[in-house]
Design a protein around this motif. Structure first.
Motif, PDB file in Angstrom:
ATOM      1  N   ASP A   1      18.683  55.780  -0.847  1.00 39.15           N
ATOM      2  CA  ASP A   1      18.743  55.572  -2.297  1.00 39.15           C
ATOM      3  C   ASP A   1      17.733  54.549  -2.805  1.00 39.15           C
ATOM      4  O   ASP A   1      17.226  54.686  -3.930  1.00 39.15           O
ATOM      5  N   ASN A   2      17.437  53.522  -2.008  1.00 43.22           N
ATOM      6  CA  ASN A   2      16.662  52.392  -2.530  1.00 43.22           C
ATOM      7  C   ASN A   2      15.356  52.092  -1.807  1.00 43.22           C
ATOM      8  O   ASN A   2      14.438  51.547  -2.415  1.00 43.22           O
ATOM      9  N   ILE A   3      15.268  52.428  -0.529  1.00 41.91           N
ATOM     10  CA  ILE A   3      14.098  52.013   0.252  1.00 41.91           C
ATOM     11  C   ILE A   3      13.087  53.153   0.406  1.00 41.91           C
ATOM     12  O   ILE A   3      11.927  53.029   0.007  1.00 41.91           O
ATOM     13  N   ALA A   4      13.537  54.271   0.974  1.00 36.82           N
ATOM     14  CA  ALA A   4      12.625  55.396   1.199  1.00 36.82           C
ATOM     15  C   ALA A   4      11.924  55.881  -0.069  1.00 36.82           C
ATOM     16  O   ALA A   4      10.734  56.240  -0.020  1.00 36.82           O
ATOM     17  N   PRO A   5      12.591  55.890  -1.245  1.00 33.71           N
ATOM     18  CA  PRO A   5      11.880  56.333  -2.451  1.00 33.71           C
ATOM     19  C   PRO A   5      10.689  55.459  -2.840  1.00 33.71           C
ATOM     20  O   PRO A   5       9.865  55.887  -3.649  1.00 33.71           O
ATOM     21  N   THR A   6      10.581  54.251  -2.271  1.00 32.74           N
ATOM     22  CA  THR A   6       9.469  53.362  -2.616  1.00 32.74           C
ATOM     23  C   THR A   6       8.267  53.560  -1.706  1.00 32.74           C
ATOM     24  O   THR A   6       7.227  52.921  -1.908  1.00 32.74           O
ATOM     25  N   ARG A   7       8.383  54.421  -0.719  1.00 29.38           N
ATOM     26  CA  ARG A   7       7.306  54.602   0.267  1.00 29.38           C
ATOM     27  C   ARG A   7       5.975  54.926  -0.397  1.00 29.38           C
ATOM     28  O   ARG A   7       4.924  54.386  -0.021  1.00 29.38           O
TER      29      ARG A   7
END
Length: 312
Positions: free
Chosen positions: A283-289
């Motif tokens: 929800d929070n980390i992978a989408p910022t890749r």
């Protein structure tokens, strides 16, 4: 879950292509000094320094020189009349729990410092900006530790703003992984380093009601990537090792796990991963890749296999 392949504007290098970008003049740190930087379940290897970190350091140094030249032009008022004083160059390092951010950041700090004699490179983690356990409990956030709302975001942004403003004598709260809490009245001092590495789960996130986000203060950003099944495996392996060692101490927050069998420890670790760390990753980390300048994708043995560089 396999992360989707990055598309342009990323340029993708395999390990051999990336390793070929290092300079023959690069100085390789000693094997002993590298191995001292390894983590509980994430060794620091000399081959990784030679094939990944040295080309990466060369790339970052090129960006630093370009940033300093641009700042010099701005400070001189385009006519050479002003004086230039470089502020710290800030590098953000993001990624999941157990993907190896801490080891990566420590090695990067050592290699960047050695690349230029006299260069001061400091490392700060976002752990110091977590709310203390007492406050997390009052806010009913202990089960969301590591999620964006478990951090004192205003304090984090104030610190980063002060760093980029060139302020000296800054203080960051100290976090104890053994106590699983902020250490009262203990601080790490940050005093105008040449480079600041800022490492944490949430450094590239944009979910914020404030006018700024942490990455607004970054000059460069790196995301450590891997398949979620691999990260889960590494998390469980690390938990089992800690259960046999650190958790045995009465001072450990997780001392109540000290008598678990290996099977029970694996079951507990898998539950924590699935209930807390995996949802936070998805929800929070992978989408910022896709916001990172460089994405480093790890394989089974914790070694980086693919390097993606964003051109814009």
């Amino acid at each position: 879950m396999t992360p989707p392949r990055l598309e342009p504007p990323y340029v993708i290098f395999n390990r051999n292509q990336w390793a070929a970008l290092r300079s023959p003049d690069d100085h390789v740190p000693s094997r002993a000094s590298i191995e001292m930087l390894g983590g509980v379940n994430d060794p620091a290897l000399q081959i990784e320094v030679e094939e990944i970190f040295l080309p990466l350091t060369r790339f970052i140094n090129s960006h630093i020189r370009a940033a300093h030249e641009l700042s010099r032009i701005v400070y001189s008022g385009f006519d050479g009349a002003g004086s230039f004083r470089a502020t710290p160059y800030v590098i953000g390092v993001a990624g999941s729990v157990a993907v190896g951010k801490s080891t990566f950041a420590r090695v990067l700090r050592a290699v960047l410092a050695q690349a230029v004699p006299g260069r001061r490179v400091e490392l700060v983690t976002t752990d110091g900006f977590l709310y203390p356990t007492r406050e997390l409990q009052e806010r009913a956030l202990m089960g969301r530790k590591g999620f964006p709302d478990s951090y004192d975001l205003p304090a984090m942004l104030e610190f980063l703003s002060a760093v980029k403003s060139g302020q000296s004598g800054l203080k960051v709260p100290v976090y104890s992984h053994e106590a699983y809490d902020i250490v009262p009245d203990e601080f790490e001092r940050v005093d105008r380093p040449d480079i600041l590495i800022f490492e944490g789960l949430n450094v590239l996130q944009t979910k914020n009601i404030a006018a700024a986000v942490a990455s607004d203060f970054f000059d460069f950003s790196i995301y450590l990537d891997a398949e979620s099944a691999l990260i889960e495996k590494w998390y469980i392996q690390r938990f089992v090792k800690l259960q046999r060692t650190i958790f045995q101490r009465e001072s450990s927050y997780f001392h109540h796990y000290k008598d678990l069998s290996e099977g029970e420890a694996i079951q507990v670790a898998r539950g924590i991963w699935q209930q807390i760390n995996l949802p936070n990753l998805l929800d929070n980390i992978a989408p910022t890749r896709g916001r990172a300048r460089i994405v480093l994708r790890k394989g089974e043995q914790h070694q980086i296999e693919e390097i993606s560089v964003r051109q814009t």
